[in-house]
Design a protein around this motif. Sequence first.
Motif, mmCIF file in Angstrom:
data_model
loop_
_atom_site.group_PDB
_atom_site.id
_atom_site.type_symbol
_atom_site.label_atom_id
_atom_site.label_comp_id
_atom_site.label_asym_id
_atom_site.label_seq_id
_atom_site.Cartn_x
_atom_site.Cartn_y
_atom_site.Cartn_z
ATOM 1 N N ARG A 123 0.802 -0.990 -0.161
ATOM 2 C CA ARG A 123 0.087 -0.402 0.331
ATOM 3 C C ARG A 123 0.695 1.432 -0.028
ATOM 4 N N PHE A 124 1.958 0.705 0.654
ATOM 5 C CA PHE A 124 2.923 1.994 0.423
ATOM 6 C C PHE A 124 3.923 2.289 -0.557
ATOM 7 N N GLU A 125 3.647 1.451 -1.942
ATOM 8 C CA GLU A 125 4.816 1.235 -2.630
ATOM 9 C C GLU A 125 3.689 2.562 -3.595
ATOM 10 N N MET A 126 5.127 3.608 -4.061
ATOM 11 C CA MET A 126 4.481 4.347 -4.952
ATOM 12 C C MET A 126 4.567 4.444 -6.833
ATOM 13 N N GLY A 127 5.377 4.069 -6.986
ATOM 14 C CA GLY A 127 5.193 3.922 -8.602
ATOM 15 C C GLY A 127 7.824 4.583 -8.604
ATOM 16 N N ARG A 128 8.196 4.514 -9.680
ATOM 17 C CA ARG A 128 8.983 3.876 -10.036
ATOM 18 C C ARG A 128 9.598 5.403 -10.173
ATOM 19 N N THR A 129 8.975 6.136 -10.033
ATOM 20 C CA THR A 129 9.905 7.704 -10.655
ATOM 21 C C THR A 129 9.581 8.023 -9.456
ATOM 22 N N LEU A 130 10.428 9.220 -8.965
ATOM 23 C CA LEU A 130 10.005 10.051 -7.880
ATOM 24 C C LEU A 130 8.994 11.026 -7.677
ATOM 25 N N ALA A 131 8.665 11.825 -9.397
ATOM 26 C CA ALA A 131 7.434 12.032 -10.089
ATOM 27 C C ALA A 131 6.190 11.324 -9.571
ATOM 28 N N GLU A 132 5.848 9.927 -9.509
ATOM 29 C CA GLU A 132 4.889 9.473 -9.387
ATOM 30 C C GLU A 132 4.770 9.015 -7.929
ATOM 31 N N ALA A 133 5.650 9.180 -6.844
ATOM 32 C CA ALA A 133 5.516 9.208 -6.067
ATOM 33 C C ALA A 133 5.588 10.575 -4.830
ATOM 34 N N SER A 134 5.302 11.761 -5.982
ATOM 35 C CA SER A 134 4.749 12.685 -4.892
ATOM 36 C C SER A 134 3.632 13.101 -4.467
ATOM 37 N N ARG A 135 2.373 11.981 -4.391
ATOM 38 C CA ARG A 135 1.254 11.994 -4.297
ATOM 39 C C ARG A 135 1.471 12.204 -2.646
ATOM 40 N N PRO A 136 0.024 12.562 -2.122
ATOM 41 C CA PRO A 136 0.029 12.518 -0.538
ATOM 42 C C PRO A 136 0.224 11.165 0.157
ATOM 43 N N VAL A 137 0.326 10.511 1.336
ATOM 44 C CA VAL A 137 0.514 9.558 1.678
ATOM 45 C C VAL A 137 -0.472 9.187 2.539
ATOM 46 N N SER A 138 -1.113 8.706 2.679
ATOM 47 C CA SER A 138 -2.459 8.067 3.786
ATOM 48 C C SER A 138 -1.355 7.773 5.331
ATOM 49 N N LEU A 139 -1.814 7.941 6.611
ATOM 50 C CA LEU A 139 -1.340 6.957 7.243
ATOM 51 C C LEU A 139 -1.735 6.112 7.710
ATOM 52 N N ASN A 140 -2.214 4.581 6.869
ATOM 53 C CA ASN A 140 -2.595 3.930 7.903
ATOM 54 C C ASN A 140 -2.122 2.326 7.359
ATOM 55 N N HIS A 141 -0.456 3.001 8.805
ATOM 56 C CA HIS A 141 0.168 1.434 9.293
ATOM 57 C C HIS A 141 0.029 2.270 10.516
ATOM 58 N N PRO A 142 0.659 1.207 11.280
ATOM 59 C CA PRO A 142 0.367 1.363 13.232
ATOM 60 C C PRO A 142 2.176 2.464 13.124
ATOM 61 N N PHE A 143 2.995 1.975 12.466
ATOM 62 C CA PHE A 143 4.227 2.681 12.932
ATOM 63 C C PHE A 143 3.949 4.082 12.252
ATOM 64 N N CYS A 144 3.168 4.464 11.686
ATOM 65 C CA CYS A 144 3.007 6.179 10.960
ATOM 66 C C CYS A 144 2.078 6.448 13.070
ATOM 67 N N ALA A 145 1.983 5.970 13.667
ATOM 68 C CA ALA A 145 1.627 6.401 14.984
ATOM 69 C C ALA A 145 2.458 6.460 15.466
ATOM 70 N N SER A 146 2.846 4.779 15.958
ATOM 71 C CA SER A 146 3.862 4.686 17.141
ATOM 72 C C SER A 146 5.337 4.990 16.270
ATOM 73 N N PHE A 147 5.734 4.897 15.678
ATOM 74 C CA PHE A 147 7.407 5.752 15.243
ATOM 75 C C PHE A 147 6.586 7.653 14.615
ATOM 76 N N CYS A 148 5.840 8.088 14.059
ATOM 77 C CA CYS A 148 5.993 9.116 13.600
ATOM 78 C C CYS A 148 5.287 10.282 14.419
ATOM 79 N N VAL A 149 4.308 9.812 14.057
ATOM 80 C CA VAL A 149 3.007 10.886 14.821
ATOM 81 C C VAL A 149 3.088 11.401 16.462
ATOM 82 N N LEU A 150 3.171 9.998 17.513
ATOM 83 C CA LEU A 150 3.106 9.682 18.563
ATOM 84 C C LEU A 150 4.658 9.603 18.736
ATOM 85 N N GLY A 151 5.174 8.886 18.365
ATOM 86 C CA GLY A 151 7.321 9.124 18.707
ATOM 87 C C GLY A 151 7.474 10.025 18.713
ATOM 88 N N GLY A 152 7.221 11.035 18.132
ATOM 89 C CA GLY A 152 7.768 11.720 17.492
ATOM 90 C C GLY A 152 9.448 11.901 16.616
#
Length: 311
Positions: A277-306
């Motif tokens: 779900r977090f694979e965004m394409g083969r180029t950096l241009a394709e990967a420039s779209r927004p990311v949905s925070l749809n994984h436990p690590f998004c919470a435990s590491f990034c948002v809540l873990g800071g």
Amino acid sequence: MTRALDPAKFQNPLVTAKGETRATVALTTLETLWFNTGTLCNLTCRNCYIESSPRNDRLDWLTVTDVVRYLDEIARDSLPTRLIGFTGGEPFINPDIIAMLEAVLSRGFDTLVLTNAMKPLRKLRAPLLALRDRYGDRLTLRVSLDHYDPAIHEQERGRRSWLPALDGLLWLARNGFRLDVAGRRYTGETERSLRDGFARLFAEHGIPVDAHDPVRLMLFPEMEPDRDVPEITTACWGILHKSPEDVMCASARMVVKRKAAAAPVVLACTLLAYDPRFEMGRTLAEASRPVSLNHPFCASFCVLGGASCSR
């Protein structure tokens, strides 16, 4: 006792299990591009988020040709990338690592390599010294020491892992490399206690790292995908007094090459190497779209873990 993750969570990219709008993060600027050099490693750690080991080759070796292709895209599209990071696995196992570092450094990027500083690095001391002589502090090596206590470090990294890591760290320090250290927050100690313990270790061995600088010594939260954590909604930014721009995927992407794949792909971040779900394409241009925070690590590491891999 740790509560297991509710299976209804982190399923829908748009809404949470409670039906609330899931938070997304836009790429504001591509400041950092990570390359995962491959998942092979000389160690098998107890809780490695990417399951690196001497046998895990689910992510294949990147080549210098792969890296140059993305550097060319950065140049062609005038992207504001300032930092190139290399992670693994253990990057110094990759046979192209010195050529990849030369390609990045010669184009003027600041460069960061995450390493356990053990035998694979020791085999490359001569070419590393040559890179230091040419590029100085533009090359930073971040050495993983999970704790200042050797016994606790070895609970995670395995028996006889402390002294080789410390030896590698000391060699880098004595030879004038720019150094950072990465530890982990899994013992229940306060951050102040952890930093004080690392400060004593660094002072004892003459290691020029300020243990109270959150960049020079990064202390990462534990990542357990099966542990229950809150889902991040759009309302969380106000509740937590945080901004989407604080999250790693607002300014970074990672390139990986899956085993037997024809070409590398770009992922949303360094933490989610296997989730399609977090694979965004083969180029950096394709990967420039927004990311949905749809994984436990998004919470435990990034948002809540800071935490962030590239500060």
